[in-house]
Design a protein around this motif. Sequence first.
Motif, PDB file in Angstrom:
ATOM      1  N   GLU A   1      11.467   7.149  63.130  1.00 40.64           N
ATOM      2  CA  GLU A   1      11.124   6.847  64.543  1.00 40.64           C
ATOM      3  C   GLU A   1       9.456   5.677  64.589  1.00 40.64           C
ATOM      4  O   GLU A   1       9.395   4.632  65.039  1.00 40.64           O
ATOM      5  N   ARG A   2       8.269   6.388  63.647  1.00 44.75           N
ATOM      6  CA  ARG A   2       7.362   6.193  63.826  1.00 44.75           C
ATOM      7  C   ARG A   2       6.908   4.851  62.447  1.00 44.75           C
ATOM      8  O   ARG A   2       6.668   3.536  62.568  1.00 44.75           O
ATOM      9  N   LEU A   3       7.625   5.306  61.045  1.00 46.26           N
ATOM     10  CA  LEU A   3       8.314   4.271  60.445  1.00 46.26           C
ATOM     11  C   LEU A   3       9.408   3.037  61.304  1.00 46.26           C
ATOM     12  O   LEU A   3       8.685   0.997  60.849  1.00 46.26           O
ATOM     13  N   ARG A   4      10.182   3.605  61.775  1.00 41.49           N
ATOM     14  CA  ARG A   4      11.275   1.911  62.966  1.00 41.49           C
ATOM     15  C   ARG A   4      10.153   1.425  63.405  1.00 41.49           C
ATOM     16  O   ARG A   4      10.043  -0.099  63.291  1.00 41.49           O
ATOM     17  N   GLN A   5       9.100   2.278  64.554  1.00 38.28           N
ATOM     18  CA  GLN A   5       8.435   1.179  65.347  1.00 38.28           C
ATOM     19  C   GLN A   5       6.929   0.344  63.974  1.00 38.28           C
ATOM     20  O   GLN A   5       7.060  -0.847  64.857  1.00 38.28           O
ATOM     21  N   SER A   6       7.084   0.787  63.250  1.00 32.52           N
ATOM     22  CA  SER A   6       5.565   0.275  62.605  1.00 32.52           C
ATOM     23  C   SER A   6       7.276  -1.347  62.036  1.00 32.52           C
ATOM     24  O   SER A   6       5.996  -2.173  61.984  1.00 32.52           O
ATOM     25  N   ILE A   7       8.037  -1.593  61.567  1.00 29.39           N
ATOM     26  CA  ILE A   7       8.014  -1.987  60.930  1.00 29.39           C
ATOM     27  C   ILE A   7       8.778  -3.215  62.621  1.00 29.39           C
ATOM     28  O   ILE A   7       8.759  -5.066  62.111  1.00 29.39           O
TER      29      ILE A   7
ATOM     30  N   LYS B   1      -3.365 -14.654  48.692  1.00 36.39           N
ATOM     31  CA  LYS B   1      -2.152 -14.422  47.618  1.00 36.39           C
ATOM     32  C   LYS B   1      -0.214 -15.163  48.958  1.00 36.39           C
ATOM     33  O   LYS B   1       0.736 -15.397  48.605  1.00 36.39           O
ATOM     34  N   TRP B   2      -0.338 -14.124  50.131  1.00 34.33           N
ATOM     35  CA  TRP B   2       0.688 -13.609  50.751  1.00 34.33           C
ATOM     36  C   TRP B   2       0.221 -14.355  51.677  1.00 34.33           C
ATOM     37  O   TRP B   2      -0.707 -14.839  52.333  1.00 34.33           O
ATOM     38  N   SER B   3       1.531 -15.309  52.315  1.00 32.10           N
ATOM     39  CA  SER B   3       1.563 -15.226  53.942  1.00 32.10           C
ATOM     40  C   SER B   3       2.289 -14.730  55.153  1.00 32.10           C
ATOM     41  O   SER B   3       3.002 -13.644  54.258  1.00 32.10           O
ATOM     42  N   ARG B   4       2.030 -15.010  56.099  1.00 32.31           N
ATOM     43  CA  ARG B   4       2.475 -14.707  57.372  1.00 32.31           C
ATOM     44  C   ARG B   4       4.674 -14.800  57.521  1.00 32.31           C
ATOM     45  O   ARG B   4       4.789 -13.606  57.458  1.00 32.31           O
ATOM     46  N   LYS B   5       4.830 -15.704  56.415  1.00 30.69           N
ATOM     47  CA  LYS B   5       5.425 -16.068  56.781  1.00 30.69           C
ATOM     48  C   LYS B   5       6.479 -14.952  55.278  1.00 30.69           C
ATOM     49  O   LYS B   5       7.114 -14.429  55.872  1.00 30.69           O
ATOM     50  N   ASP B   6       6.102 -14.671  54.251  1.00 29.78           N
ATOM     51  CA  ASP B   6       6.092 -13.880  53.244  1.00 29.78           C
ATOM     52  C   ASP B   6       6.210 -12.274  54.036  1.00 29.78           C
ATOM     53  O   ASP B   6       7.177 -11.469  53.810  1.00 29.78           O
TER      54      ASP B   6
ATOM     55  N   TYR C   1       9.767  -9.936  54.435  1.00 30.30           N
ATOM     56  CA  TYR C   1       9.893  -8.460  54.328  1.00 30.30           C
ATOM     57  C   TYR C   1      10.304  -7.807  55.240  1.00 30.30           C
ATOM     58  O   TYR C   1      10.748  -6.919  54.710  1.00 30.30           O
ATOM     59  N   MET C   2       9.570  -7.732  56.187  1.00 26.86           N
ATOM     60  CA  MET C   2       9.663  -6.421  57.692  1.00 26.86           C
ATOM     61  C   MET C   2      11.484  -7.202  57.422  1.00 26.86           C
ATOM     62  O   MET C   2      11.976  -6.094  58.017  1.00 26.86           O
TER      63      MET C   2
END
Length: 298
Positions: free
Chosen positions: A242-248, A279-284, A288-289
């Motif tokens: 659940e911690r993983l799920r909520q963080s995603i 290197k990364w963007s908000r869209k990346d 990914y999520m």
Amino acid sequence: MAKFTEQTLTNWTKPPSNSEQDKLERSERMVRDAISSDEKLKTKSTETFGQGSYANKTNVRLNSDIDINVRYTGGFMFNLPPSTEEKDFGLDKLSNSTYSYSEFKNDVENALVAKFGRSDVIRKDKCITIIGNTSRIETDVVPTWNYRRYSKDGSYVLGAKFWSDSSKAVINYPKQHIENGIAKNSNTYRRFKRLTRLHRKLRYKMLEDGETVSDNITSFLLECLVWNVPNRIMNNYDTWTERLRQSIIYLHENTKEDDSCNEWGEVSELLYLIRPSRKWSRKDINEYMVQLWNYLEF
């Protein structure tokens, strides 16, 4: 039903074994010995310390490399606030050093070659890599200088700066990163670093399973993303599932628009995490999520 059991996720939150940690520490110790025993560097003021996932204790697998910062402390580079001059901070009175950053990097390389041999030391654009073997792990040594970021009141934040061989300036704040990570870990019952390891392990697992993961989704980025997850998500749920799920969910929802993540910082809270220069963007991150959620079969 989720792809992985609660027990599997729990196992992935754990730090390296004692034998793995010994190997990591041995690598750091050997670098420190190389610097302290070098005849030229003995005459210079330096400090050698771990940084990155190894130093932050968020590393998840033995064959990842470690980062060692060898910092010159006998001088400093600096940045001034807008509309100020060197004389406003007394910097115009400092004597000019004849020791350059490029000379320092060369000296560090020579010290490592003397310790490990030319064939085991590779100079790269941003670091000097010591090839791993049965007794040590692959190690990236980053020569840096003290860096002061001044405020108008004359105070400054101390960080590290270096120039790549391709003439790119890099600034970071490794010690503040370590300190903030320890504080958040304490405030989340040691779950911040465990959740970071879990996110990193899942990225490796996706790659092992043939998933195409963007190169922009780095281990460093994942740690910074978990840093921006509210403590309540780590503290108010009873399972790692659940911690993983909520963080995603949190990271996905808050990277849909710029306004909701524009102020996010690195763990040091001294550099913005999502900016056009990164290197990364908000869209990346947002994409990914979604990919991670689907992979986990949530």
